[in-house]
Scaffold this motif. Structure first.
Motif, PDB file in Angstrom:
ATOM      1  N   ASP A   1      -0.285  -9.269 -10.964  1.00 52.10           N
ATOM      2  CA  ASP A   1      -1.096  -8.142 -10.428  1.00 52.10           C
ATOM      3  C   ASP A   1      -2.323  -7.761 -11.139  1.00 52.10           C
ATOM      4  OD1 ASP A   1      -1.875  -6.709  -8.245  1.00 52.10           O
ATOM      5  OD2 ASP A   1      -0.513  -5.047  -8.863  1.00 52.10           O
ATOM      6  N   THR A   2      -2.864  -8.268 -12.393  1.00 53.13           N
ATOM      7  CA  THR A   2      -4.020  -7.768 -12.930  1.00 53.13           C
ATOM      8  C   THR A   2      -5.004  -9.021 -12.599  1.00 53.13           C
ATOM      9  OG1 THR A   2      -3.254  -9.428 -14.880  1.00 53.13           O
ATOM     10  CG2 THR A   2      -2.930  -6.625 -14.896  1.00 53.13           C
ATOM     11  N   PHE A   3      -4.633 -10.037 -11.835  1.00 55.32           N
ATOM     12  CA  PHE A   3      -5.795 -11.020 -11.418  1.00 55.32           C
ATOM     13  C   PHE A   3      -5.982 -10.691 -10.060  1.00 55.32           C
ATOM     14  CE2 PHE A   3      -2.769 -13.826 -14.262  1.00 55.32           C
ATOM     15  CZ  PHE A   3      -3.876 -13.820 -15.454  1.00 55.32           C
ATOM     16  N   VAL A   4      -7.438 -10.553  -9.996  1.00 54.48           N
ATOM     17  CA  VAL A   4      -8.303 -10.143  -8.682  1.00 54.48           C
ATOM     18  C   VAL A   4      -7.913 -11.470  -7.847  1.00 54.48           C
ATOM     19  CG1 VAL A   4     -10.225  -9.513  -7.889  1.00 54.48           C
ATOM     20  CG2 VAL A   4      -9.515  -8.705  -9.833  1.00 54.48           C
ATOM     21  N   THR A   5      -7.583 -11.056  -6.574  1.00 49.79           N
ATOM     22  CA  THR A   5      -7.648 -12.203  -5.622  1.00 49.79           C
ATOM     23  C   THR A   5      -8.705 -11.625  -4.127  1.00 49.79           C
ATOM     24  OG1 THR A   5      -5.640 -11.113  -4.585  1.00 49.79           O
ATOM     25  CG2 THR A   5      -5.457 -13.190  -6.116  1.00 49.79           C
ATOM     26  N   LEU A   6      -9.507 -12.150  -3.754  1.00 47.47           N
ATOM     27  CA  LEU A   6     -10.215 -11.935  -2.559  1.00 47.47           C
ATOM     28  C   LEU A   6      -9.735 -12.173  -1.225  1.00 47.47           C
ATOM     29  CD1 LEU A   6     -13.721 -12.742  -3.836  1.00 47.47           C
ATOM     30  CD2 LEU A   6     -12.328 -10.401  -3.996  1.00 47.47           C
ATOM     31  N   ASN A   7      -8.607 -11.594  -0.943  1.00 47.19           N
ATOM     32  CA  ASN A   7      -7.628 -11.769   0.402  1.00 47.19           C
ATOM     33  C   ASN A   7      -7.119 -10.417   0.701  1.00 47.19           C
ATOM     34  OD1 ASN A   7      -5.708 -11.597  -1.724  1.00 47.19           O
ATOM     35  ND2 ASN A   7      -5.090 -13.764  -1.293  1.00 47.19           N
ATOM     36  N   GLN A   8      -5.897 -10.725   1.643  1.00 46.22           N
ATOM     37  CA  GLN A   8      -5.371  -9.430   1.890  1.00 46.22           C
ATOM     38  C   GLN A   8      -4.351  -8.783   0.830  1.00 46.22           C
ATOM     39  OE1 GLN A   8      -3.765 -10.103   5.783  1.00 46.22           O
ATOM     40  NE2 GLN A   8      -5.255 -11.669   6.378  1.00 46.22           N
ATOM     41  N   MET A   9      -4.253  -9.112  -0.161  1.00 45.98           N
ATOM     42  CA  MET A   9      -3.546  -8.406  -1.584  1.00 45.98           C
ATOM     43  C   MET A   9      -4.371  -7.538  -2.124  1.00 45.98           C
ATOM     44  SD  MET A   9      -1.082 -11.727  -2.767  1.00 45.98           S
ATOM     45  CE  MET A   9      -2.275 -12.776  -2.988  1.00 45.98           C
ATOM     46  N   ASP A  10      -3.520  -6.268  -2.665  1.00 44.59           N
ATOM     47  CA  ASP A  10      -4.308  -5.376  -3.331  1.00 44.59           C
ATOM     48  C   ASP A  10      -4.186  -6.070  -4.990  1.00 44.59           C
ATOM     49  OD1 ASP A  10      -5.062  -3.413  -1.575  1.00 44.59           O
ATOM     50  OD2 ASP A  10      -3.338  -2.159  -1.954  1.00 44.59           O
ATOM     51  N   THR A  11      -5.223  -5.629  -5.576  1.00 49.30           N
ATOM     52  CA  THR A  11      -4.861  -5.821  -7.282  1.00 49.30           C
ATOM     53  C   THR A  11      -5.021  -4.475  -7.699  1.00 49.30           C
ATOM     54  OG1 THR A  11      -6.037  -7.879  -6.936  1.00 49.30           O
ATOM     55  CG2 THR A  11      -6.114  -7.033  -9.077  1.00 49.30           C
ATOM     56  N   THR A  12      -4.072  -4.144  -8.280  1.00 50.20           N
ATOM     57  CA  THR A  12      -3.598  -2.455  -8.702  1.00 50.20           C
ATOM     58  C   THR A  12      -3.258  -2.839 -10.145  1.00 50.20           C
ATOM     59  OG1 THR A  12      -1.284  -2.658  -8.461  1.00 50.20           O
ATOM     60  CG2 THR A  12      -2.694  -2.183  -6.424  1.00 50.20           C
ATOM     61  N   GLY A  13      -3.155  -3.650 -10.800  1.00 42.72           N
ATOM     62  CA  GLY A  13      -2.635  -3.657 -12.288  1.00 42.72           C
ATOM     63  C   GLY A  13      -1.344  -2.825 -12.295  1.00 42.72           C
ATOM     64  N   GLY A  14      -0.763  -2.636 -11.352  1.00 42.19           N
ATOM     65  CA  GLY A  14       0.662  -1.610 -11.268  1.00 42.19           C
ATOM     66  C   GLY A  14       0.143  -0.349 -11.147  1.00 42.19           C
ATOM     67  N   SER A  15      -0.857   0.103 -10.823  1.00 42.52           N
ATOM     68  CA  SER A  15      -1.344   1.674 -10.525  1.00 42.52           C
ATOM     69  C   SER A  15      -1.675   1.964  -9.152  1.00 42.52           C
ATOM     70  CB  SER A  15      -2.639   1.908 -11.429  1.00 42.52           C
ATOM     71  OG  SER A  15      -3.228   3.294 -11.101  1.00 42.52           O
ATOM     72  N   TYR A  16      -0.980   3.005  -8.520  1.00 40.91           N
ATOM     73  CA  TYR A  16      -1.468   3.124  -7.127  1.00 40.91           C
ATOM     74  C   TYR A  16      -2.741   3.769  -6.916  1.00 40.91           C
ATOM     75  CZ  TYR A  16       3.668   3.018  -6.456  1.00 40.91           C
ATOM     76  OH  TYR A  16       5.052   2.557  -6.146  1.00 40.91           O
ATOM     77  N   ALA A  17      -3.414   4.103  -8.035  1.00 41.84           N
ATOM     78  CA  ALA A  17      -4.572   4.617  -7.944  1.00 41.84           C
ATOM     79  C   ALA A  17      -5.720   3.397  -7.520  1.00 41.84           C
ATOM     80  CB  ALA A  17      -5.301   5.198  -9.313  1.00 41.84           C
ATOM     81  N   LEU A  18      -5.242   2.126  -7.912  1.00 44.41           N
ATOM     82  CA  LEU A  18      -6.232   1.212  -7.491  1.00 44.41           C
ATOM     83  C   LEU A  18      -5.704   0.387  -6.130  1.00 44.41           C
ATOM     84  CD1 LEU A  18      -6.633  -0.678 -10.931  1.00 44.41           C
ATOM     85  CD2 LEU A  18      -8.185   0.869  -9.782  1.00 44.41           C
ATOM     86  N   ALA A  19      -4.774   0.930  -5.341  1.00 41.72           N
ATOM     87  CA  ALA A  19      -4.421   0.522  -4.146  1.00 41.72           C
ATOM     88  C   ALA A  19      -5.640   0.584  -3.152  1.00 41.72           C
ATOM     89  CB  ALA A  19      -3.289   1.113  -3.461  1.00 41.72           C
ATOM     90  N   GLY A  20      -5.973  -0.572  -2.569  1.00 44.71           N
ATOM     91  CA  GLY A  20      -7.206  -0.424  -1.558  1.00 44.71           C
ATOM     92  C   GLY A  20      -8.436  -0.733  -2.272  1.00 44.71           C
TER      93      GLY A  20
END
Length: 139
Positions: free
Chosen positions: A92-111
């Protein structure tokens, strides 16, 4: 689908045992038409065990349609690379440009939205891989 190790070992009605296959056998099985990219998706197993192990943070809602598209491309002779149609989970640290969030395990990065995909994600897609979802982090 069979546990597959060569072009001559297909057993009609057998179950595909994904966790016993290496990349070479997966690639050969796809090329020989023993199973499809859609068959390789591990979505039902993820849904069976993820409530207990929480290993997968999110599943790509497009994974099935991408796998179906990869299967059609293979039938049409349009194989993108060595990983064509093979499903992967990325951290989840790898950024994907699609419908999945990339949060690095942090709710602060959701969205959060990003301008560029990670290099590894771009290379996996370029080789024809299907990004099936993202794995959780220990944080």
């Amino acid at each position: 689908m069979p546990e597959y190790s060569s072009t001559k070992e297909a057993i009609p009605g057998a179950v595909l045992v994904v966790d016993t296959l290496d990349l070479e056998r997966i690639s050969r099985g796809l090329g020989d038409g023993v199973f499809t990219s859609e068959d390789l998706l591990y979505l039902s197993r993820i849904s069976q065990v993820n409530d207990q192990v929480r290993a997968v943070g999110c599943v790509n809602p497009e994974a099935k349609s991408i796998a179906i598209r990869r299967d059609q491309e293979r039938r049409d002779g349009n194989v993108h690379g060595a990983l064509h149609g093979i499903p992967f989970l990325v951290k989840d640290t790898f950024v994907t440009l699609n419908q999945m969030d990339t949060t690095g395990g942090s709710y602060a990065l959701a969205g959060a939205r990003y301008e560029f995909e990670s290099t590894i994600t771009t290379k996996l897609r370029g080789a024809g891989a299907t990004i099936q979802g993202k794995t959780n982090l220990s944080e």
